[in-house]
Structures are given as C-alpha cells and as structure tokens.
Design a protein around this motif. Structure first.
Motif, short mmCIF file in Angstrom:
data_model
loop_
_atom_site.label_atom_id
_atom_site.label_comp_id
_atom_site.label_asym_id
_atom_site.label_seq_id
_atom_site.Cartn_x
_atom_site.Cartn_y
_atom_site.Cartn_z
N PHE A 70 0.74 -1.02 0.23
CA PHE A 70 0.13 -0.03 0.35
C PHE A 70 0.65 1.20 0.00
O PHE A 70 1.99 1.36 0.55
CB PHE A 70 -1.21 0.08 0.85
CG PHE A 70 -2.01 -0.32 1.21
CD1 PHE A 70 -3.39 -0.19 1.19
CD2 PHE A 70 -2.53 -2.64 1.02
CE1 PHE A 70 -4.80 -0.88 1.56
CE2 PHE A 70 -3.19 -2.75 1.28
CZ PHE A 70 -4.36 -2.58 0.91
N GLU A 71 0.87 2.03 -0.77
CA GLU A 71 1.32 3.29 -0.49
C GLU A 71 0.79 4.47 0.15
O GLU A 71 -0.26 4.73 0.06
CB GLU A 71 1.15 3.64 -1.89
CG GLU A 71 2.41 2.74 -2.98
CD GLU A 71 2.60 3.20 -4.46
OE1 GLU A 71 2.61 5.12 -4.93
OE2 GLU A 71 2.84 2.99 -5.20
N GLU A 72 1.52 5.19 0.64
CA GLU A 72 0.84 6.11 1.32
C GLU A 72 0.54 8.00 0.78
O GLU A 72 1.34 8.26 -0.50
CB GLU A 72 1.98 7.31 2.33
CG GLU A 72 1.88 8.01 3.35
CD GLU A 72 2.75 8.59 4.06
OE1 GLU A 72 2.55 9.75 5.00
OE2 GLU A 72 3.99 7.88 4.51
N GLU A 73 -0.54 8.37 0.85
CA GLU A 73 -1.20 9.26 0.39
C GLU A 73 -1.10 10.77 0.52
O GLU A 73 -1.55 11.28 0.73
CB GLU A 73 -2.69 9.31 0.09
CG GLU A 73 -2.56 7.78 -1.14
CD GLU A 73 -3.61 7.86 -2.07
OE1 GLU A 73 -4.13 7.22 -3.22
OE2 GLU A 73 -4.71 7.80 -1.11
N GLY A 74 -1.55 10.84 2.13
CA GLY A 74 -0.97 11.80 3.34
C GLY A 74 -1.77 11.94 4.28
O GLY A 74 -2.42 10.30 4.90
N ILE A 75 -1.47 12.71 5.59
CA ILE A 75 -2.14 12.76 6.67
C ILE A 75 -3.58 13.41 6.85
O ILE A 75 -3.61 14.05 6.68
CB ILE A 75 -0.76 13.25 7.86
CG1 ILE A 75 0.54 13.13 6.85
CG2 ILE A 75 -1.59 14.02 8.85
CD1 ILE A 75 1.12 12.33 8.16
N MET A 76 -3.95 12.38 8.09
CA MET A 76 -5.51 12.99 8.28
C MET A 76 -5.73 13.63 9.87
O MET A 76 -5.57 12.55 10.46
CB MET A 76 -6.11 11.39 8.29
CG MET A 76 -6.38 10.88 6.42
SD MET A 76 -7.00 9.46 6.79
CE MET A 76 -8.32 9.60 6.62
N LYS A 77 -4.94 14.18 10.03
CA LYS A 77 -5.16 15.21 11.01
C LYS A 77 -6.42 14.72 12.00
O LYS A 77 -7.08 15.43 11.30
CB LYS A 77 -5.16 16.82 10.84
CG LYS A 77 -3.49 17.29 10.13
CD LYS A 77 -2.58 17.01 11.08
CE LYS A 77 -1.69 17.89 10.31
NZ LYS A 77 -0.14 17.31 11.21
N LYS A 78 -6.48 14.28 13.17
CA LYS A 78 -6.59 14.37 14.24
C LYS A 78 -8.26 13.44 13.81
O LYS A 78 -9.48 14.36 14.02
CB LYS A 78 -7.69 15.52 14.89
CG LYS A 78 -6.10 16.59 15.19
CD LYS A 78 -6.90 18.13 16.02
CE LYS A 78 -5.49 18.62 17.11
NZ LYS A 78 -5.69 19.50 18.37
N PHE A 79 -7.62 12.25 13.47
CA PHE A 79 -8.69 11.41 12.38
C PHE A 79 -9.51 10.62 13.35
O PHE A 79 -10.10 10.26 13.38
CB PHE A 79 -8.26 10.44 11.79
CG PHE A 79 -9.08 9.61 10.68
CD1 PHE A 79 -10.56 9.98 10.20
CD2 PHE A 79 -8.92 8.61 10.60
CE1 PHE A 79 -11.01 9.42 9.27
CE2 PHE A 79 -10.26 7.78 10.46
CZ PHE A 79 -11.31 7.93 9.47
N GLY A 80 -8.08 9.97 14.25
CA GLY A 80 -8.63 9.03 15.25
C GLY A 80 -10.27 9.50 16.48
O GLY A 80 -10.61 10.43 16.93
N PRO A 81 -10.74 8.32 17.12
CA PRO A 81 -11.71 8.76 18.12
C PRO A 81 -9.92 9.12 19.73
O PRO A 81 -11.05 10.29 20.07
CB PRO A 81 -11.67 7.04 18.19
CG PRO A 81 -10.70 6.53 17.91
CD PRO A 81 -10.03 7.28 16.82
N ASP A 82 -9.04 8.92 19.43
CA ASP A 82 -8.29 9.67 20.42
C ASP A 82 -7.73 11.01 20.01
O ASP A 82 -7.37 11.67 20.79
CB ASP A 82 -7.66 8.94 21.54
CG ASP A 82 -6.58 9.33 20.05
OD1 ASP A 82 -6.38 8.90 19.15
OD2 ASP A 82 -5.70 8.03 20.44
#
Length: 140
Positions: free
Chosen positions: A117-129
């Motif tokens: 799998f290839e990295e496409e980008g950061i998802m800021k503050k995506f997680g439930p925490d």
C-alpha cells in the motif's frame, strides 16, 4: 501451526480477544451493515479479522484487527492477511483498496507498506482519540 481463512461473521467481531481497548462502539460499527470479510482461525481461536466496506463499485475501505493469538506467529499472520486482502480484492473486483493507519502505530505502518500500500497523506486528528492517521491505498 495451521491457520485457516473463514468467512467473517458478526460474532467473530464481537468475540476476538485483543491486547488493546477494542471498544464495543467500534465493534458495533464493523457489524452495522453486512459483514464483508474474513477471519483467520487457529484451531477454534480467532487470530485476526479483516474486512472491507464498499464505497462504490471498485473502491473499498479496508480494516483489520489482530487478536492476541495472532501475535504469537507474526510471519504466518502476515501471509494469511495478505491472502485475505487478495481474496477480497478479487471477490469484489476492486481497483482501489484504501486503509487508515494510526501514525503512532509503527508495526501497522511497516505492515501496510509490506502489503504494497502506498502512503497518500496525513489525516489530522482523524482517530477517536484525536490521533493523526495516515491514508494508504493499493491501486490496480
């Protein structure tokens, strides 16, 4: 040591033993619609579960949970999860499979890269925490 793949059922999601807090609300989210995935079984123990949520024809979001038993044999688990992914890609005629990985989870990041799998980008503050996640994708 023999691992086998079986079709994922809702009770597998509810019953998998993990060494992290797998909240009931997260378990329920994986079971809210039709379950589309596989379970890796060792004898009668759930070693890992994985599935996809179809977004539209050809595109899906992948998710995986490694159980306590699955951690005992990482090389075999890696091979069976790879088989699980390829089976789901073929069965669902996917040309894109994407996944979100917590940026703090070094093992998961190494593993998703090993799966090509290839990295496409950061998802800021995506997680439930509030943790950052990284979007990865396999594209045919």
């Amino acid at each position: 040591m023999m691992l086998r793949l079986e079709k994922l059922e809702k009770y597998h999601v509810q019953a998998i033993a993990t060494d992290f807090q797998f909240l009931q609300s997260h378990r329920d989210a994986f079971c809210k619609d039709e379950v589309n995935g596989y379970v890796a079984m060792y004898k009668d123990i759930i070693a890992a579960i994985g599935g996809i949520s179809l977004l539209w024809d050809g595109v899906a979001e992948a998710w995986f949970v490694l159980g306590v038993k699955g951690q005992e044999f990482p090389y075999r688990m890696a091979k069976i999860v790879k088989k699980m992914i390829m089976t789901m890609i073929e069965e669902n005629n996917l040309f894109r499979l994407q996944a979100s990985i917590c940026s703090n989870d070094e093992k998961a990041v190494r593993f998703i890269k090993w799966l090509k799998f290839e990295e496409e980008g950061i998802m800021k503050k995506f997680g439930p925490d509030g943790a950052d996640y990284i979007r990865y994708a396999w594209v045919k």
